[in-house]
Scaffold this active site. Structure first.
Site, mmCIF file in Angstrom:
data_model
loop_
_atom_site.group_PDB
_atom_site.id
_atom_site.type_symbol
_atom_site.label_atom_id
_atom_site.label_comp_id
_atom_site.label_asym_id
_atom_site.label_seq_id
_atom_site.Cartn_x
_atom_site.Cartn_y
_atom_site.Cartn_z
ATOM 1 N N GLY A 47 14.070 10.453 2.106
ATOM 2 C CA GLY A 47 13.846 10.857 0.720
ATOM 3 C C GLY A 47 14.679 10.118 -0.308
ATOM 4 N N HIS A 48 15.563 9.224 0.107
ATOM 5 C CA HIS A 48 16.498 8.559 -0.825
ATOM 6 C C HIS A 48 16.546 7.069 -0.535
ATOM 7 C CE1 HIS A 48 20.285 7.935 -3.096
ATOM 8 N NE2 HIS A 48 19.941 9.060 -3.694
ATOM 9 N N PHE A 49 15.755 6.311 -0.893
ATOM 10 C CA PHE A 49 14.476 6.459 -1.555
ATOM 11 C C PHE A 49 13.435 5.778 -0.674
ATOM 12 C CE2 PHE A 49 17.727 6.147 -4.898
ATOM 13 C CZ PHE A 49 17.531 7.341 -5.567
ATOM 14 N N VAL A 54 18.751 3.810 -0.109
ATOM 15 C CA VAL A 54 20.107 3.681 -0.645
ATOM 16 C C VAL A 54 20.917 4.870 -0.136
ATOM 17 C CG1 VAL A 54 21.509 3.683 -2.753
ATOM 18 C CG2 VAL A 54 19.299 2.495 -2.727
#
Length: 140
Positions: A47-49, A54
């Site tokens: 989810g990041h990203f 990152v």
């Protein structure tokens, strides 16, 4: 040097929140230097990203805190106890950290009074600063 099993004998953290892979060097009550190998397989990257992974800055700060906790919890008077975050000052993020990077983290303890410790932390990738911060620890 401490491997992951030895780190787990000092810290209460376990997967997925044990964020340091190895302690390269330490002196109880003085400093610790640890390594984190950043892998694309870490759940945070879902989810990041997506498509542009990152490592979140809070994960870098947590890895710094775990490194500092090793320096504190290897002191005889704190063995078997837990170090909690008491605060973060002057955190600066200077470089994006991505899968494939290796973070080297050094925390130098500057103050220790009763059960409160303060340390200066720096995380680098290939010698380049990724994050710096002052961390406060509370020993329970």
């Amino acid at each position: 040097m401490l491997d992951s099993q030895e780190i787990q004998a000092i810290l209460p953290h376990r997967y997925p929140m044990l964020l340091i892979d190895r302690v390269l060097s330490f002196e109880p009550g003085e400093f610790a230097i640890a390594r984190k190998n950043v892998s694309i397989n870490e759940a945070v990257f879902q989810g990041h990203f997506p498509g542009n992974p990152v490592l979140p800055g809070v994960f870098i700060l947590e890895a710094m805190a775990q490194t500092g906790a090793v320096a504190l919890l290897t002191l005889d008077q704190f063995k078997g106890r837990t170090a909690f975050f008491g605060g973060v000052k002057s955190a600066k993020f200077r470089r994006v950290v991505r899968p494939g990077d290796t973070l080297e983290i050094k925390v130098t303890l500057e103050k220790l009074k009763d059960r409160i410790g303060v340390g200066k932390a720096i995380a680098t990738v290939d010698g380049e600063k990724a994050c710096t911060a002052e961390l406060t620890f509370i020993i329970e």
